[in-house]
Write a protein that holds these residues in place. Structure first.
Motif, short mmCIF file in Angstrom:
data_model
loop_
_atom_site.label_atom_id
_atom_site.label_comp_id
_atom_site.label_asym_id
_atom_site.label_seq_id
_atom_site.Cartn_x
_atom_site.Cartn_y
_atom_site.Cartn_z
N GLY A 165 0.81 -1.22 0.00
CA GLY A 165 0.00 0.00 0.00
C GLY A 165 0.83 1.26 0.00
N LEU A 166 2.05 1.18 -0.51
CA LEU A 166 2.95 2.33 -0.55
C LEU A 166 2.98 2.95 -1.95
CD1 LEU A 166 6.08 0.97 1.34
CD2 LEU A 166 4.37 2.56 2.21
N THR A 167 3.06 4.26 -1.98
CA THR A 167 3.29 4.98 -3.23
C THR A 167 4.72 5.49 -3.18
OG1 THR A 167 0.98 5.63 -3.35
CG2 THR A 167 2.55 6.90 -4.67
N ILE A 168 5.55 4.98 -4.04
CA ILE A 168 6.95 5.41 -4.08
C ILE A 168 7.00 6.77 -4.76
CG2 ILE A 168 9.28 4.87 -4.90
CD1 ILE A 168 8.22 2.88 -2.82
N PRO A 169 7.60 7.76 -4.12
CA PRO A 169 7.66 9.10 -4.71
C PRO A 169 8.39 9.12 -6.05
CG PRO A 169 8.50 9.11 -2.45
CD PRO A 169 8.27 7.69 -2.82
N GLN A 170 7.93 9.95 -6.93
CA GLN A 170 8.55 10.08 -8.25
C GLN A 170 10.03 10.46 -8.11
OE1 GLN A 170 6.92 9.16 -10.94
NE2 GLN A 170 8.63 9.56 -12.32
N SER A 171 10.35 11.27 -7.11
CA SER A 171 11.74 11.70 -6.91
C SER A 171 12.66 10.51 -6.63
CB SER A 171 11.82 12.71 -5.76
OG SER A 171 11.35 12.12 -4.56
N LEU A 172 12.12 9.46 -6.07
CA LEU A 172 12.90 8.25 -5.82
C LEU A 172 12.91 7.35 -7.06
CD1 LEU A 172 14.56 6.70 -3.74
CD2 LEU A 172 12.44 5.79 -2.81
N LEU A 173 11.79 7.26 -7.73
CA LEU A 173 11.70 6.42 -8.94
C LEU A 173 12.66 6.88 -10.03
CD1 LEU A 173 7.86 5.80 -9.16
CD2 LEU A 173 9.64 4.11 -8.62
N VAL A 174 12.80 8.20 -10.21
CA VAL A 174 13.67 8.70 -11.28
C VAL A 174 15.14 8.41 -10.98
CG1 VAL A 174 12.05 10.45 -12.07
CG2 VAL A 174 13.80 11.07 -10.40
N ARG A 175 15.47 8.20 -9.73
CA ARG A 175 16.85 7.89 -9.35
C ARG A 175 17.18 6.41 -9.51
NH1 ARG A 175 17.47 10.36 -3.50
NH2 ARG A 175 19.45 9.25 -3.65
N ALA A 176 16.15 5.58 -9.66
CA ALA A 176 16.35 4.12 -9.71
C ALA A 176 17.06 3.70 -10.99
CB ALA A 176 15.01 3.41 -9.60
N ASP A 177 17.95 2.75 -10.85
CA ASP A 177 18.61 2.13 -12.00
C ASP A 177 17.69 1.10 -12.64
OD1 ASP A 177 21.44 3.21 -11.83
OD2 ASP A 177 21.16 2.43 -9.80
N ARG A 178 16.80 0.54 -11.81
CA ARG A 178 15.86 -0.47 -12.31
C ARG A 178 14.61 -0.45 -11.45
NH1 ARG A 178 16.97 -6.67 -11.67
NH2 ARG A 178 15.01 -7.49 -12.40
N VAL A 179 13.47 -0.55 -12.10
CA VAL A 179 12.19 -0.62 -11.41
C VAL A 179 11.50 -1.91 -11.83
CG1 VAL A 179 9.93 0.47 -11.11
CG2 VAL A 179 11.97 1.90 -11.30
N ILE A 180 11.14 -2.72 -10.87
CA ILE A 180 10.42 -3.97 -11.13
C ILE A 180 8.94 -3.67 -11.03
CG2 ILE A 180 9.98 -6.34 -10.33
CD1 ILE A 180 12.87 -6.28 -9.19
N GLU A 181 8.21 -3.94 -12.12
CA GLU A 181 6.76 -3.61 -12.13
C GLU A 181 5.90 -4.85 -12.14
OE1 GLU A 181 5.54 -0.15 -14.24
OE2 GLU A 181 7.59 0.16 -14.92
#
Length: 181
Positions: A165-181
């Motif tokens: 139930g967490l929303t990861i902030p966009q500021s953290l997502l743009v820093r990610a090298d990889r996002v698992i969806e």
């Protein structure tokens, strides 16, 4: 040691977090320094830290049961061989108890953890092979420079975030090298 950074990333994902557990094996040689760094970072961030010591897979189960009893919503996992071998168990327990989890290696997030930040193990192994090659060709080990991680990766598991139930902030997502969806 990226343990303080792991806490920072956790607080970016959960800014109102006031209490965090740390899962660490006191028998691991670098565990004490990682926990100390976490304690300092938690004090600066005004976060209470609950220390959970593990020495076996059974301790991991009882550690997460304690985390649930004490209503702790997040855990920083200190990297070491036991936890790496049991990464699926750790990720499954974190999801079962609905605890956000951060780790020093992407393999934990691939197993279902929330966030990892740490060295790229494959890159480090390739560099170690180059080091070994130099030694086999006659270089003296004492003459070679100490190798440190040069590539750090931030990996985020959005499937896990959704389950928690967490929303990861966009500021953290743009820093990610990889996002698992």
């Amino acid at each position: 040691d990226t343990s303080a950074k792991l806490l920072e990333l956790l607080l970016m994902a959960m800014p109102k977090l006031q209490r965090v557990a740390v899962l660490a094996n006191p028998a691991a040689p670098y565990s004490a320094s990682a926990v100390k760094n976490l304690e300092e970072a938690a004090r600066r961030a005004n976060v209470n830290l609950l220390s959970i010591e593990i020495r076996s897979p059974v301790d991991i189960d009882s550690g997460f049961a304690r985390i649930a009893r004490e209503k702790v919503m997040a855990v920083v996992v200190v990297g070491e061989p036991l936890v790496f071998r049991q990464r699926h168990q750790v990720a499954d327990l974190a999801l079962r108890y609905r605890v956000a989890s951060v780790y020093p290696a992407k393999e934990h997030v691939e197993a279902g953890g929330l966030v990892s930040y740490g060295m790229d193990l494959a890159d480090s192994f390739r560099r170690a092979a180059d080091h070994a090659d130099k030694i086999l060709k006659g270089a003296k080990p004492g003459d070679l420079p100490i190798q440190q991680a040069t590539k750090l990766e931030l990996v985020i598991n959005l499937k896990t975030a959704k389950i928690l139930g967490l929303t990861i902030p966009q500021s953290l997502l743009v820093r990610a090298d990889r996002v698992i969806e």
